[in-house]
Design a protein around this motif. Structure first.
Motif, PDB file in Angstrom:
ATOM      1  N   GLY A 135      10.778 -83.517 -40.151  1.00  0.00           N
ATOM      2  CA  GLY A 135       9.877 -84.381 -39.366  1.00  0.00           C
ATOM      3  C   GLY A 135      10.402 -84.647 -37.953  1.00  0.00           C
ATOM      4  O   GLY A 135       9.743 -85.311 -37.160  1.00  0.00           O
ATOM      5  N   GLN A 136      11.590 -84.143 -37.629  1.00  0.00           N
ATOM      6  CA  GLN A 136      12.145 -84.361 -36.296  1.00  0.00           C
ATOM      7  C   GLN A 136      11.594 -83.330 -35.315  1.00  0.00           C
ATOM      8  O   GLN A 136      11.652 -82.136 -35.575  1.00  0.00           O
ATOM      9  CB  GLN A 136      13.670 -84.239 -36.325  1.00  0.00           C
ATOM     10  N   VAL A 137      11.060 -83.834 -34.200  1.00  0.00           N
ATOM     11  CA  VAL A 137      10.437 -82.944 -33.210  1.00  0.00           C
ATOM     12  C   VAL A 137      11.399 -82.715 -32.052  1.00  0.00           C
ATOM     13  O   VAL A 137      11.855 -83.662 -31.410  1.00  0.00           O
ATOM     14  CB  VAL A 137       9.119 -83.557 -32.689  1.00  0.00           C
ATOM     15  N   PHE A 138      11.707 -81.450 -31.798  1.00  0.00           N
ATOM     16  CA  PHE A 138      12.566 -81.086 -30.668  1.00  0.00           C
ATOM     17  C   PHE A 138      11.752 -80.259 -29.677  1.00  0.00           C
ATOM     18  O   PHE A 138      10.841 -79.529 -30.081  1.00  0.00           O
ATOM     19  CB  PHE A 138      13.769 -80.259 -31.150  1.00  0.00           C
ATOM     20  N   PRO A 139      12.074 -80.353 -28.383  1.00  0.00           N
ATOM     21  CA  PRO A 139      11.325 -79.556 -27.406  1.00  0.00           C
ATOM     22  C   PRO A 139      11.704 -78.078 -27.487  1.00  0.00           C
ATOM     23  O   PRO A 139      12.743 -77.726 -28.033  1.00  0.00           O
ATOM     24  CB  PRO A 139      11.774 -80.146 -26.058  1.00  0.00           C
ATOM     25  N   GLN A 140      10.822 -77.234 -26.935  1.00  0.00           N
ATOM     26  CA  GLN A 140      11.170 -75.818 -26.788  1.00  0.00           C
ATOM     27  C   GLN A 140      12.073 -75.688 -25.565  1.00  0.00           C
ATOM     28  O   GLN A 140      11.907 -76.415 -24.591  1.00  0.00           O
ATOM     29  CB  GLN A 140       9.912 -74.994 -26.518  1.00  0.00           C
ATOM     30  N   PHE A 141      13.000 -74.757 -25.609  1.00  0.00           N
ATOM     31  CA  PHE A 141      13.877 -74.521 -24.459  1.00  0.00           C
ATOM     32  C   PHE A 141      13.602 -73.133 -23.881  1.00  0.00           C
ATOM     33  O   PHE A 141      13.357 -72.188 -24.622  1.00  0.00           O
ATOM     34  CB  PHE A 141      15.360 -74.602 -24.871  1.00  0.00           C
ATOM     35  N   GLU A 142      13.670 -73.049 -22.571  1.00  0.00           N
ATOM     36  CA  GLU A 142      13.581 -71.736 -21.919  1.00  0.00           C
ATOM     37  C   GLU A 142      14.903 -70.994 -22.127  1.00  0.00           C
ATOM     38  O   GLU A 142      15.956 -71.618 -22.245  1.00  0.00           O
ATOM     39  CB  GLU A 142      13.319 -71.904 -20.417  1.00  0.00           C
ATOM     40  N   LEU A 143      14.852 -69.675 -22.122  1.00  0.00           N
ATOM     41  CA  LEU A 143      16.063 -68.865 -22.292  1.00  0.00           C
ATOM     42  C   LEU A 143      17.098 -69.215 -21.210  1.00  0.00           C
ATOM     43  O   LEU A 143      18.285 -69.360 -21.499  1.00  0.00           O
ATOM     44  CB  LEU A 143      15.704 -67.376 -22.235  1.00  0.00           C
ATOM     45  N   GLU A 144      16.620 -69.355 -19.991  1.00  0.00           N
ATOM     46  CA  GLU A 144      17.495 -69.704 -18.862  1.00  0.00           C
ATOM     47  C   GLU A 144      18.272 -70.993 -19.139  1.00  0.00           C
ATOM     48  O   GLU A 144      19.465 -71.100 -18.877  1.00  0.00           O
ATOM     49  CB  GLU A 144      16.615 -69.876 -17.617  1.00  0.00           C
ATOM     50  N   GLU A 145      17.555 -71.993 -19.708  1.00  0.00           N
ATOM     51  CA  GLU A 145      18.179 -73.288 -20.048  1.00  0.00           C
ATOM     52  C   GLU A 145      19.290 -73.099 -21.078  1.00  0.00           C
ATOM     53  O   GLU A 145      20.365 -73.679 -20.973  1.00  0.00           O
ATOM     54  CB  GLU A 145      17.128 -74.208 -20.695  1.00  0.00           C
TER      55      GLU A 145
END
Length: 374
Positions: A136-146
């Motif tokens: 149930g924990q929501v994490f953001p998507q990360f860009e490859l560069e990040e």
């Protein structure tokens, strides 16, 4: 769901069997549209269509105030592309969303839908999405560069909320398709059914493969699964399976199109159907455990994971130095927690991707973090 422009008049969603296309449609309808008769969901493999035409259904639906039409499994309906074009042209008040096999061709369909339809491809669950379903924990998507420049900070953010390694092995074994929620006991059996349906029904239907070759394709999938990542010796294999070289290489191409395998090339510019891949992986790690549970080798699983998660939005090529070249810019060397950078130390933009570590350091990045790309 949030990435689709739902205001478009004709939207296509392609994807492999079992990734959740039907559920996506039904969830969107339930959450966003009024259930007042203006919305209709139809599965085109329904027996009703044996005697009735889709365009007549739409005509009747539009006359009754229909505005939102959701068509599931369009590839099961003969001449679907022509009728969709007619519906788009003749019923401007009706918005149409359709789903189909990952083999669905919009460009080559006789009616040119490519100018009318916006088509999205739906991938199986990323590791990030799997964690959300499990905890149930929501994490953001990360860009490859990040991930590459800021992996330590991102790893701290995630490790502060949960232990990412705790769920990783379960995901690799049985977390790619959302139907794992229906029970893990029969999960791998269901994956075999997905593969069989693709080989027995979709490839003959959409790529006109002779049904007598289906057994040979199954044999090929078994050979691949027992020795992934696979460096194909085309002459030997085509001889062993009993088909000529060109047909064999074309079939390798079809298996990738059907999202059963992932073919890697040293240079993927201008790839043709008759070009032999340099390395072949199964499309996702769950396939490895379903098809050859006794032959799963940890190094192959790690590499399959990286290829699967990165190739959704990035170009992944086979490298002479390092395991993979991403977007013609980054070199990745994949291994366990003690993996050193000897193979890649002379290269610019080169990184070690390590399993079994919660945090990286310098140009050493935890493998699980690449599961947060989508």
């Amino acid at each position: 769901m949030s990435e689709i422009d739902w205001n478009s008049r004709l939207i296509g969603i392609k994807g492999a069997r079992g990734v959740g296309k039907t559920t996506l449609l039904l969830q969107y309808i339930k959450q966003n549209l009024p259930l007042d008769g203006s919305t209709l969901y139809v599965s085109l493999d329904n027996v009703w269509f044996a005697e009735n035409r889709l365009i007549d259904l739409v005509d009747s639906f539009a006359k009754r105030g229909g505005r939102n039409l959701f068509l599931d499994e369009v590839h099961k309906y003969p001449n679907w592309s022509q009728e969709l074009k007619n519906i788009y042209d003749d019923f401007p008040e009706v918005k149409v969303v359709f789903t189909g096999s990952s083999l669905l061709e919009i460009l080559n369909a006789r009616a040119d839908l490519s100018r009318r339809a916006i088509v999205y491809f739906m991938q199986g669950l990323s590791y990030r999405e799997y964690i959300e379903m499990e905890t149930g924990q929501v994490f953001p998507q990360f860009e490859l560069e990040e991930i590459i420049t800021n992996h330590l900070v991102l790893a701290h953010q995630i490790n502060g909320k949960l232990q990412p390694l705790k769920y990783f092995m379960d995901y690799l074994q049985s977390g790619y398709f959302p139907f794992y929620k229906e029970g893990r006991t029969l999960y791998h059996q269901r994956i075999e059914e997905v593969i069989n349906m693709t080989l027995e029904i979709e490839l003959p239907l959409l790529r006109k493969i002779d049904v007598s070759y289906v057994t040979k394709l199954k044999q090929l999938m078994q050979i691949l699964s027992e020795s992934v990542p696979f460096v194909p010796n085309v002459s030997k294999l085509s001889e062993r399976i009993g088909i000529n070289r060109n047909t064999f290489v074309t079939y390798l191409y079809f298996l990738q199109e059907a999202h059963l395998t992932k073919n890697l090339y040293k240079d993927s510019k201008g790839i043709t159907q008759l070009q032999k891949p340099d390395k072949i992986f199964l499309e996702n790690t769950n396939f490895n455990f379903a098809l050859a549970p006794k032959s799963t080798e940890v190094g192959a699983i790690r590499e399959s994971f990286i290829v699967n998660q990165l190739s959704y939005k990035h170009l992944v090529e086979y490298g002479d130095q390092g395991d993979f070249i991403i977007d013609r810019k980054y070199t990745l060397e994949v291994g366990g927690k003690r993996k050193g950078k000897k193979q890649i130390e002379s290269l610019p933009n080169a990184f070690v991707v390590s399993d079994d570590i919660e945090y990286g350091i310098g140009n050493k990045i935890p493998i699980w973090l690449f599961g947060f790309l989508y």
